[in-house]
Design a protein around this motif. Structure first.
Motif, PDB file in Angstrom:
ATOM      1  N   VAL A   1       0.851  -1.203   0.000  1.00 54.61           N
ATOM      2  CA  VAL A   1       0.000   0.000   0.000  1.00 54.61           C
ATOM      3  C   VAL A   1       0.887   1.253   0.000  1.00 54.61           C
ATOM      4  CG1 VAL A   1      -1.701   1.335   1.315  1.00 54.61           C
ATOM      5  CG2 VAL A   1      -1.952  -1.140   1.141  1.00 54.61           C
ATOM      6  N   ALA A   2       1.918   1.244   0.857  1.00 49.54           N
ATOM      7  CA  ALA A   2       2.762   2.442   0.987  1.00 49.54           C
ATOM      8  C   ALA A   2       3.462   2.769  -0.333  1.00 49.54           C
ATOM      9  CB  ALA A   2       3.785   2.222   2.095  1.00 49.54           C
ATOM     10  N   LEU A   3       4.082   1.779  -0.953  1.00 49.83           N
ATOM     11  CA  LEU A   3       4.830   2.067  -2.182  1.00 49.83           C
ATOM     12  C   LEU A   3       3.908   2.410  -3.349  1.00 49.83           C
ATOM     13  CD1 LEU A   3       7.798  -0.466  -2.060  1.00 49.83           C
ATOM     14  CD2 LEU A   3       7.964   2.018  -2.139  1.00 49.83           C
ATOM     15  N   GLU A   4       2.770   1.725  -3.430  1.00 49.15           N
ATOM     16  CA  GLU A   4       1.826   2.036  -4.514  1.00 49.15           C
ATOM     17  C   GLU A   4       1.365   3.492  -4.403  1.00 49.15           C
ATOM     18  OE1 GLU A   4       0.081   0.259  -7.052  1.00 49.15           O
ATOM     19  OE2 GLU A   4       1.454  -1.454  -6.909  1.00 49.15           O
ATOM     20  N   LEU A   5       1.064   3.941  -3.184  1.00 53.71           N
ATOM     21  CA  LEU A   5       0.564   5.313  -3.029  1.00 53.71           C
ATOM     22  C   LEU A   5       1.676   6.335  -3.239  1.00 53.71           C
ATOM     23  CD1 LEU A   5      -1.888   4.919  -0.016  1.00 53.71           C
ATOM     24  CD2 LEU A   5      -2.443   5.243  -2.426  1.00 53.71           C
ATOM     25  N   ALA A   6       2.850   6.029  -2.708  1.00 50.06           N
ATOM     26  CA  ALA A   6       3.957   6.984  -2.873  1.00 50.06           C
ATOM     27  C   ALA A   6       4.315   7.112  -4.349  1.00 50.06           C
ATOM     28  CB  ALA A   6       5.156   6.515  -2.065  1.00 50.06           C
ATOM     29  N   ASN A   7       4.327   5.984  -5.061  1.00 51.34           N
ATOM     30  CA  ASN A   7       4.657   6.040  -6.488  1.00 51.34           C
ATOM     31  C   ASN A   7       3.595   6.788  -7.287  1.00 51.34           C
ATOM     32  OD1 ASN A   7       7.054   4.755  -6.049  1.00 51.34           O
ATOM     33  ND2 ASN A   7       6.244   2.708  -6.477  1.00 51.34           N
ATOM     34  N   ALA A   8       2.394   6.924  -6.694  1.00 49.57           N
ATOM     35  CA  ALA A   8       1.350   7.700  -7.373  1.00 49.57           C
ATOM     36  C   ALA A   8       1.375   9.167  -6.911  1.00 49.57           C
ATOM     37  CB  ALA A   8      -0.012   7.079  -7.070  1.00 49.57           C
ATOM     38  N   GLY A   9       2.377   9.536  -6.125  1.00 53.67           N
ATOM     39  CA  GLY A   9       2.559  10.956  -5.797  1.00 53.67           C
ATOM     40  C   GLY A   9       2.058  11.375  -4.425  1.00 53.67           C
ATOM     41  N   HIS A  10       1.692  10.433  -3.565  1.00 52.23           N
ATOM     42  CA  HIS A  10       1.180  10.808  -2.243  1.00 52.23           C
ATOM     43  C   HIS A  10       2.263  10.689  -1.170  1.00 52.23           C
ATOM     44  CE1 HIS A  10      -2.786  11.111  -3.892  1.00 52.23           C
ATOM     45  NE2 HIS A  10      -2.613   9.940  -4.482  1.00 52.23           N
ATOM     46  N   GLU A  11       2.122  11.549  -0.152  1.00 47.85           N
ATOM     47  CA  GLU A  11       3.068  11.525   0.969  1.00 47.85           C
ATOM     48  C   GLU A  11       2.615  10.453   1.954  1.00 47.85           C
ATOM     49  OE1 GLU A  11       5.764  13.526   1.218  1.00 47.85           O
ATOM     50  OE2 GLU A  11       5.253  14.459  -0.706  1.00 47.85           O
ATOM     51  N   VAL A  12       3.499   9.512   2.230  1.00 46.82           N
ATOM     52  CA  VAL A  12       3.104   8.375   3.074  1.00 46.82           C
ATOM     53  C   VAL A  12       4.044   8.249   4.269  1.00 46.82           C
ATOM     54  CG1 VAL A  12       2.785   5.857   3.127  1.00 46.82           C
ATOM     55  CG2 VAL A  12       2.309   7.110   1.016  1.00 46.82           C
ATOM     56  N   ILE A  13       3.459   7.998   5.429  1.00 50.02           N
ATOM     57  CA  ILE A  13       4.286   7.630   6.592  1.00 50.02           C
ATOM     58  C   ILE A  13       4.020   6.153   6.865  1.00 50.02           C
ATOM     59  CG2 ILE A  13       4.771   8.036   9.030  1.00 50.02           C
ATOM     60  CD1 ILE A  13       3.777  10.880   8.646  1.00 50.02           C
ATOM     61  N   LEU A  14       5.074   5.365   6.857  1.00 51.02           N
ATOM     62  CA  LEU A  14       4.944   3.926   7.118  1.00 51.02           C
ATOM     63  C   LEU A  14       5.510   3.674   8.517  1.00 51.02           C
ATOM     64  CD1 LEU A  14       4.355   1.010   6.113  1.00 51.02           C
ATOM     65  CD2 LEU A  14       6.629   0.979   5.109  1.00 51.02           C
ATOM     66  N   VAL A  15       4.623   3.266   9.421  1.00 51.68           N
ATOM     67  CA  VAL A  15       5.027   3.124  10.828  1.00 51.68           C
ATOM     68  C   VAL A  15       5.166   1.647  11.163  1.00 51.68           C
ATOM     69  CG1 VAL A  15       4.422   3.733  13.198  1.00 51.68           C
ATOM     70  CG2 VAL A  15       3.551   5.094  11.310  1.00 51.68           C
ATOM     71  N   GLU A  16       6.282   1.273  11.731  1.00 55.54           N
ATOM     72  CA  GLU A  16       6.524  -0.132  12.059  1.00 55.54           C
ATOM     73  C   GLU A  16       6.965  -0.250  13.521  1.00 55.54           C
ATOM     74  OE1 GLU A  16       6.265  -3.290  10.823  1.00 55.54           O
ATOM     75  OE2 GLU A  16       7.243  -3.861  12.697  1.00 55.54           O
ATOM     76  N   SER A  17       6.351  -1.199  14.209  1.00 57.77           N
ATOM     77  CA  SER A  17       6.667  -1.395  15.622  1.00 57.77           C
ATOM     78  C   SER A  17       8.084  -1.953  15.819  1.00 57.77           C
ATOM     79  CB  SER A  17       5.628  -2.371  16.205  1.00 57.77           C
ATOM     80  OG  SER A  17       5.995  -2.812  17.454  1.00 57.77           O
ATOM     81  N   GLY A  18       8.483  -2.882  14.957  1.00 58.79           N
ATOM     82  CA  GLY A  18       9.815  -3.483  15.092  1.00 58.79           C
ATOM     83  C   GLY A  18      10.876  -2.632  14.424  1.00 58.79           C
ATOM     84  N   GLY A  19      12.090  -3.191  14.354  1.00 57.66           N
ATOM     85  CA  GLY A  19      13.197  -2.445  13.757  1.00 57.66           C
ATOM     86  C   GLY A  19      13.585  -3.019  12.413  1.00 57.66           C
ATOM     87  N   LEU A  20      14.768  -2.611  11.943  1.00 60.03           N
ATOM     88  CA  LEU A  20      15.264  -3.141  10.671  1.00 60.03           C
ATOM     89  C   LEU A  20      15.642  -4.606  10.836  1.00 60.03           C
ATOM     90  CD1 LEU A  20      17.522  -0.232   9.419  1.00 60.03           C
ATOM     91  CD2 LEU A  20      15.398  -1.049   8.383  1.00 60.03           C
ATOM     92  N   ARG A  21      16.064  -4.956  12.045  1.00 55.53           N
ATOM     93  CA  ARG A  21      16.413  -6.345  12.348  1.00 55.53           C
ATOM     94  C   ARG A  21      15.537  -6.861  13.472  1.00 55.53           C
ATOM     95  NH1 ARG A  21      21.389  -7.140   9.989  1.00 55.53           N
ATOM     96  NH2 ARG A  21      22.343  -5.164   9.466  1.00 55.53           N
ATOM     97  N   PHE A  22      15.583  -8.156  13.652  1.00 56.76           N
ATOM     98  CA  PHE A  22      14.773  -8.765  14.702  1.00 56.76           C
ATOM     99  C   PHE A  22      15.274  -8.324  16.080  1.00 56.76           C
ATOM    100  CE2 PHE A  22      14.033 -12.114  17.821  1.00 56.76           C
ATOM    101  CZ  PHE A  22      12.656 -12.177  17.756  1.00 56.76           C
ATOM    102  N   SER A  23      14.335  -8.009  16.965  1.00 54.73           N
ATOM    103  CA  SER A  23      14.702  -7.755  18.357  1.00 54.73           C
ATOM    104  C   SER A  23      13.622  -8.364  19.246  1.00 54.73           C
ATOM    105  CB  SER A  23      14.802  -6.239  18.603  1.00 54.73           C
ATOM    106  OG  SER A  23      14.253  -5.930  19.867  1.00 54.73           O
ATOM    107  N   GLY A  24      14.079  -9.114  20.234  1.00 51.23           N
ATOM    108  CA  GLY A  24      13.152  -9.752  21.173  1.00 51.23           C
ATOM    109  C   GLY A  24      12.294  -8.730  21.895  1.00 51.23           C
ATOM    110  N   HIS A  25      12.845  -7.518  22.138  1.00 55.54           N
ATOM    111  CA  HIS A  25      12.084  -6.502  22.883  1.00 55.54           C
ATOM    112  C   HIS A  25      10.833  -6.085  22.118  1.00 55.54           C
ATOM    113  CE1 HIS A  25      15.198  -6.186  25.844  1.00 55.54           C
ATOM    114  NE2 HIS A  25      16.095  -5.954  24.907  1.00 55.54           N
ATOM    115  N   SER A  26      10.969  -5.911  20.801  1.00 59.69           N
ATOM    116  CA  SER A  26       9.796  -5.535  19.999  1.00 59.69           C
ATOM    117  C   SER A  26       8.874  -6.739  19.853  1.00 59.69           C
ATOM    118  CB  SER A  26      10.194  -5.086  18.598  1.00 59.69           C
ATOM    119  OG  SER A  26      11.234  -4.184  18.645  1.00 59.69           O
TER     120      SER A  26
END
Ligand SMILES: Cc1cc2nc3c(=O)[nH]c(=O)nc-3n(C[C@H](O)[C@H](O)[C@H](O)COP(=O)(O)OP(=O)(O)OC[C@H]3O[C@@H](n4cnc5c(N)ncnc54)[C@H](O)[C@@H]3O)c2cc1C
Length: 545
Positions: A17-42
């Motif tokens: 959804v995020a990339l499809e909308l951004a590629n169509a010219g919309h400003e998107v904020i993609l929020v993710e609870s975890g990080g770039l890598r796995f973390s047990g805390h998240s």
């Protein structure tokens, strides 16, 4: 933080959804609870002790909190829902979809492109490079089909595959390590004013946009809606009292082996590949009309390996795989916890000696397997999804994967205690019914009759008490379906046909939680087809206003 659209969750649904909308010219904020890598805390934020381990996997086994979501550990099997799933089926209550198969099928090719799994062709008869069209010779397609296919992706880990594009796109802001804890509404309770989010260090952020898309996975999306209950009893979307209800997965397991009387060398027991090198796999399924005639739920079966933990199979290859997958040292680098648990077969002790004997007896094929499979699984970019061993006696276990029928008593709800960010934990109560069990047993009966009718073989039951065996194996958690079901009218569902929460025109869901029925298909391909359809709707209608 402000954007045109906020997408919560960066699994396959959120990233598409995020990339499809951004590629169509919309400003998107993609929020993710975890990080770039796995973390047990998240990861721990999604844990709950409230589930029955006999019928549901732990959330830590069936979800991943990091960029890419659960696609970080998924298998990569791509199967669309069938036309049957969208048919009116009066014999399955609460199974009516407000959208048609055709409306979803037009997104299948774009979905294939996202998954990198080739052409949206799921019928072996239309793949000219594969010459043998049926699983065994002389078995025609009729009321039973063996021409339907599953396709396999790389397996495509969406975080890894699309991170560069996410980072280089100036219209997307990816914020990770931020967990959404509440959706806030205005006094009318019909407009979202913002989403409250917290870091693990309890820093609070308010996110605002014109439209909000929840793509947190099947159960976490439902949890977030239920926890947003300041203005809505039971949470946002609970107007019909159905939020969290109709929780479904699939029913799967083995109760029989297929014993073929046809030439063993001509049994297609493993993968095919198409001209683009995509791995394909055949399955036993039923014709649409036959389903209706027999009032049978949707179900498929495929030829499988013998249980690898049981050394009685005598195969060096299977024994090697067992020893590797169950190894405390290398096992975790080879496969997900779910696959390793299946390899252990519920045994408390690891069997070693008889498996080593199998390997020594079967040394040439074991060595060939190690070099050949090792390369194709761990070095090549398109990974072979698994391996299957040839049976000289032409006998293969039949693994079934079927629909769990809608049942409002199967549900999730919120517990009293909270995670460290103050979000109440989930209570999971996944329930199968006698009708689910009956569907599995009847399907086997029809498969058996069909093989006999065409003199191709028959099914041999493994279990003496079929009912008990299907009940015992009925469990899921990996496909999280139905808890924000889609409906034409608000009184019978949580979201409308555009995946908007009923009563809202700025709050949308991209997840298998909106599916009305579970079908036989693993969910992710259809999740992405719906995500593409939602992106088109947001782009052409909601964000045009
Ligand atoms: C071992 C395994 C094998 C599988 N194999 C297959 C397969 O072969 N084929 C198939 O079709 N399916 C398979 N699946 C299922 C598949 O992984 C899921 O259907 C798919 O990942 C769902 O995509 P999604 O985007 O809806 O959710 P997810 O991939 O679960 O992503 C949701 C994201 O939302 C984030 N999130 C959750 N809550 C919040 C919050 N409050 N705030 C911010 N972010 C949040 C999570 O961290 C996560 O990154 C498998 C699953 C497992 C566990």
């Amino acid at each position: 933080m402000q954007g045109d659209v906020i997408v919560v969750g960066s699994g396959p649904a959120g990233i598409v959804v995020a990339l499809e909308l951004a590629n169509a010219g919309h400003e998107v904020i993609l929020v993710e609870s975890g990080g770039l890598r796995f973390s047990g805390h998240s990861q721990y934020l999604g844990d709950t002790p409230y589930f029955d381990p006999r019928v549901h996997a732990a959330m830590s086994q069936c979800t991943r909190r990091q960029i890419g979501g659960t696609s970080t550990i998924w298998g990569g099997r791509c199967v669309p829902y069938d036309p049957l799933d969208f048919d009116e089926r009066p014999y399955i209550s609460d199974s009516s979809w407000p959208v048609s198969y055709q409306e979803i099928a037009k997104y299948f090719q774009r979905a294939c492109d996202w998954f990198l799994c080739g052409d949206a062709e799921f019928d072996i008869r239309n793949i000219p490079e594969v010459t043998q069209k049926s699983i065994v010779p002389q078995l025609p397609d009729g009321e039973i089909l063996t021409s339907r296919l599953e396709r396999w992706s790389l397996p495509t880990k969406f975080g890894q595959e699309y991170l560069r594009e996410l980072n280089s796109c100036t219209r997307i802001k990816v914020v990770h390590g931020l967990t959404c804890t509440e959706i806030e509404c205005d006094d009318s309770g019909r407009r979202v004013t913002g989403i409250l989010a917290k870091t693990l260090g309890r820093k609070r952020v308010r996110l605002k946009s014109r439209a909000y898309v929840l793509a947190c996975g099947g159960l976490e999306t439902t949890r977030l809606l239920m926890a947003s209950d300041r203005k809505h009893v039971g949470g946002i979307g609970n107007h019909s009292g159905l939020l969290g209800k109709f929780y479904m997965g699939h029913i799967s397991g083995r109760i029989a082996k297929a014993r073929f009387g046809t030439p063993p060398k001509q049994t297609i027991y493993g993968f095919d590949r198409d001209a683009k090198g995509i791995y394909l796999r055949r399955r036993f399924s039923f014709a649409r009309e036959f389903h209706h005639e027999k009032r049978l739920p949707n179900i498929v079966g495929w030829l499988a390996n013998p249980d690898i933990y049981d050394p009685a199979h005598g195969s060096g290859v299977l024994s090697f795989a067992y020893l590797m997958l169950t190894s405390p040292v290398v096992g975790k680098f080879l496969a997900s916890e779910a696959i390793r648990a299946a390899a252990r077969g519920g045994l408390s002790r690891r069997i070693v000696f008889p498996h080593v004997v199998n390997m020594l007896r079967d040394m040439p094929s074991t060595l060939f397997f190690i070099s050949n499979f090792g390369y194709r699984r761990f070095i090549s970019r398109r990974k072979i999804p698994g391996f299957f061993v040839y049976s000289k006696s032409n006998v293969y276990p039949l693994h079934y994967h079927g629909e769990q029928m809608p049942n409002r008593d199967s549900r999730v709800s919120l517990a009293e205690d909270c995670d460290v960010l103050g979000l109440r934990k989930l209570k999971i109560d996944l329930r199968y019914t006698a009708r689910d069990i009956d569907g599995v047993i009847r399907a086997h009966q029809y498969w058996d009759e069909y093989l006999r009718k065409h003199s191709c073989g028959y099914l041999e039951y493994i279990a003496s008490d079929l009912q008990a065996s299907v009940w015992e194996q009925a469990a899921d958690g990996f496909h999280q379906i139905g808890t924000t079901r889609m409906s034409e009218y608000p009184d019978s569902g949580v979201v409308g046909k555009h995946c908007n929460v009923h009563g809202f025109d700025d709050l949308f869901i991209a997840s298998s939680s909106v599916f009305v029925t579970s079908g036989q298909a693993n969910s992710t391909f259809t999740i992405v087809a719906f995500a593409l359809r939602l992106a088109d709707y947001l782009r052409s209608v909601v964000l045009q206003k």
